[in-house]
Scaffold this active site. Sequence first.
Site, PDB file in Angstrom:
ATOM      1  N   ASP A  75      -1.786  -9.376  -3.367  1.00  0.00           N
ATOM      2  CA  ASP A  75      -1.661  -8.252  -4.297  1.00  0.00           C
ATOM      3  C   ASP A  75      -2.639  -8.495  -5.428  1.00  0.00           C
ATOM      4  O   ASP A  75      -3.608  -9.242  -5.271  1.00  0.00           O
ATOM      5  CB  ASP A  75      -0.207  -8.200  -4.809  1.00  0.00           C
ATOM      6  CG  ASP A  75       0.260  -6.819  -5.203  1.00  0.00           C
ATOM      7  OD1 ASP A  75      -0.207  -6.334  -6.251  1.00  0.00           O
ATOM      8  OD2 ASP A  75       1.080  -6.229  -4.481  1.00  0.00           O
ATOM      9  N   SER A  80       5.368   0.219  -2.280  1.00  0.00           N
ATOM     10  CA  SER A  80       5.056  -1.096  -2.846  1.00  0.00           C
ATOM     11  C   SER A  80       6.311  -1.791  -3.360  1.00  0.00           C
ATOM     12  O   SER A  80       6.386  -3.022  -3.365  1.00  0.00           O
ATOM     13  CB  SER A  80       4.077  -0.953  -4.019  1.00  0.00           C
ATOM     14  OG  SER A  80       2.759  -0.779  -3.577  1.00  0.00           O
ATOM     15  N   TYR A  98      -0.233  -1.413  12.198  1.00  0.00           N
ATOM     16  CA  TYR A  98      -0.617  -2.432  13.178  1.00  0.00           C
ATOM     17  C   TYR A  98       0.615  -3.103  13.780  1.00  0.00           C
ATOM     18  O   TYR A  98       1.603  -3.360  13.090  1.00  0.00           O
ATOM     19  CB  TYR A  98      -1.507  -3.469  12.494  1.00  0.00           C
ATOM     20  CG  TYR A  98      -2.006  -4.585  13.376  1.00  0.00           C
ATOM     21  CD1 TYR A  98      -2.529  -4.329  14.633  1.00  0.00           C
ATOM     22  CD2 TYR A  98      -1.969  -5.908  12.938  1.00  0.00           C
ATOM     23  CE1 TYR A  98      -3.000  -5.356  15.431  1.00  0.00           C
ATOM     24  CE2 TYR A  98      -2.434  -6.936  13.726  1.00  0.00           C
ATOM     25  CZ  TYR A  98      -2.946  -6.657  14.978  1.00  0.00           C
ATOM     26  OH  TYR A  98      -3.410  -7.674  15.777  1.00  0.00           O
ATOM     27  N   ILE A 157      18.438 -13.681 -18.824  1.00  0.00           N
ATOM     28  CA  ILE A 157      17.439 -12.738 -19.320  1.00  0.00           C
ATOM     29  C   ILE A 157      17.032 -11.795 -18.198  1.00  0.00           C
ATOM     30  O   ILE A 157      17.189 -12.101 -17.007  1.00  0.00           O
ATOM     31  CB  ILE A 157      16.181 -13.438 -19.868  1.00  0.00           C
ATOM     32  CG1 ILE A 157      15.475 -14.222 -18.741  1.00  0.00           C
ATOM     33  CG2 ILE A 157      16.526 -14.346 -21.037  1.00  0.00           C
ATOM     34  CD1 ILE A 157      14.102 -14.757 -19.143  1.00  0.00           C
ATOM     35  N   HIS A 170       1.216  -4.855 -11.107  1.00  0.00           N
ATOM     36  CA  HIS A 170       1.690  -4.504  -9.761  1.00  0.00           C
ATOM     37  C   HIS A 170       2.171  -5.742  -9.018  1.00  0.00           C
ATOM     38  O   HIS A 170       3.301  -5.785  -8.501  1.00  0.00           O
ATOM     39  CB  HIS A 170       0.576  -3.809  -8.992  1.00  0.00           C
ATOM     40  CG  HIS A 170       1.005  -3.180  -7.698  1.00  0.00           C
ATOM     41  ND1 HIS A 170       1.141  -3.897  -6.527  1.00  0.00           N
ATOM     42  CD2 HIS A 170       1.321  -1.899  -7.394  1.00  0.00           C
ATOM     43  CE1 HIS A 170       1.519  -3.081  -5.554  1.00  0.00           C
ATOM     44  NE2 HIS A 170       1.638  -1.862  -6.052  1.00  0.00           N
TER      45      HIS A 170
END
Length: 746
Positions: free
Chosen positions: A274, A487, A429, A328, A312
């Site tokens: 990525d 994504s 694929y 957190i 991203h």
Amino acid sequence: MDQHLRPDKMIFVKIMRLIKRSFKVFVTIFASTILNNPPMNHFTLRPSITALIFILVLTCSFLIAQSSNNIKFGERPPINLDKVPSDAYEPGKIRIKLQQKLSGFSTGKEILAGDTGFVITGHAAIDDLNSRFGVRSIKPIFAGLYNTGSRTMQFAERHQAWGFHLWYELKLEERADVIAAVKRFEALAEIQIAEPEYKKELYTSIPTGNSERKDDGGDLSIIQSWVPNDIRLNEQWHYHNTGQQGGSPGKDISLFDAWDIEKGHTSVIVAIIDDGIQFNHPDLAGNMWQNAEGHYGYDFVNNTSNISPGSHGTHVAGTVAAVNNNGIGVAGVAGGSGSGDGVRLMSCQVFTSGSSGGFHLAPIYAADNGAAISQNSWGYTYSGVYDQVVLDAIDYFNANGGGTVMNGGITIFAAGNSNSSGAWYPGYYSGAFSVAATNNQDQKAWYSNYDIWIDISAPGGETNSVSARGVLSTVTGSSYAFYQGTSMACPHASGVAALAISLAYRNGLVLTNNELSDLLKNTTDNHYTENPGYVGQLGTGRLNALAALLEVQSMLSGVFNPQNFAANPVGTNQIDLQWTKNLSNDNVMLVWSLNGIFGTPQNGTHYTVGQTLPGGGIVLYRGSGTSYAHSGLEPATRYFYRVFSYDNLNTYSSGVSKDATTFCEIYSVLPYSQDFDASNALPVCWEIDDNQGNGQVWQFGTINNGLNGTSGNYAYLNSDAYGSGNSQNADLISPVFDFSDYTNIH
């Protein structure tokens, strides 16, 4: 004894002896035998026979090398270059793969043009094209692999067996016709493959939200499962959906219950291919992978070990394995129990803010450094195109990934955000495991691609109207945000895959990549009631972490589930069920219900037909068969089934579920009415015919400024959701009626 053999027999014996040795040993012996001992038992080898022997042994040696390195390439369908748009590929360069006989083509370094203005290689046919297309440089494209760290050098011989040393990039003059160059170079006898480098993109989500904490998250204190103390966990509806932001309760990946079984193992490495991960993010740092040199991965765009973080990749990484139970931020699917004991995140950077590259290198680096999962939320900018060299790298990862925790690697890809079907590589694929996206009501997310090649769906969220309906995870700046996209769906699958590998490895079982793929596909929740316009085009269903781990537990018990379980209606009152027995040939027990609730059979108990399991489900069949016809059923009724394997001690597998709905009867009694208040799903016996073929179909519910003068749900085509300029053409079809007994219908 050899003097009594015919010369041709002697040649055969020598070949058979020599092919059992390594290639280097053969070359030495062959040269010594031919050059230093030409008489060889009173006969001389003709040059043609000598060449034949050499070619045969070279071939055998190559095949033996391939076998020992587990080399297996997938399909490479032809691409019609004449139909590829010019903006689908990078200008000014092509890639070639040489024939094996030219393996010594260069010294492994870049060759630059000289005074002639083009590269001269000494191979006349290649140099002629170099001149024609103004080739400025020729560079081996895998050379950069050996800059990534000391471990990669250990596998140089394996890389060569896979043919990576035969790949080169040719830089052309600026105005050269890329497609013409590809065609001409590929026509040369010296070249196996020539191709453009096709453009790629992150399946970019739209960060419409911010990092502020929301309060519409439901009360987690009533949950009986293990729940980490991450303060924004209640906003992660994709893990535990209680109806946040108008979602449908239960339409999630059942992660809380899964955490009671497994939270992640530090030996499992997930490569995030990525943009870069913010490796020092407070919610990620504890689960970051490091190599022997102390690096968190590699930036293949800039050829450096210094990762430049991107939001991203950081968001994707957080979904896979943000540190759990640290008080957190957010939780990760396989983020551990709170002490940095989750799965490890390897940053394989192939995108920066302004460039990209290294897609053929990152999977190889990941495999060589022990990654079991290759997580990919990117794809090509056009459907129907792919780089053969990138597919080669995917094949390499699948064959050589896994590290110590799995036999082979699994490559997981986002399906794409074009709201369309088609051959969207690399997800399309066969070597990839592809993931479509759903929203918080289990419906296909508005942007998600769909097609019969999709393997499963997972939550990807929708931020187009309400930001908190997206997927919440980590971003750069040590912050958090809601994103949407396949994504975001893809790392949910990677995280659950990591949990499954962790559970198996922790208990002494090393899964194969095929077993893991089947496990993920066979344990999904059926979501096609919510997606009637996409039946069969969103995979087997929506990801279920608990069901996946229960399947691993059944494998650990030694009793595997039956395979290929199918339920198919064959009329208004019968459903046919088929399955394949497990590899141990264990018998099966088939159970049914009307509500989909099944209990767990107690090990050691022999159940009989008609008996109800503790917790639900009636035994329908028990025995050694592989099919059953369930007859005497009601028309237009949904029936649920679960099939278990059991051994001779009545130890049961975890079970596999399917459901089916009997055919509708023909209505012949009037009046007839149908409302849509029962749910937002297509009513039984109604159909949708998508004439446009783009998934823009009838929906059920209410919308702002919708139908006036009525109450309750109604059917509508929501053209606003698909934007200006798009077409809709879908029929909403009622059940079949028989009006033969009526003369006046109105």
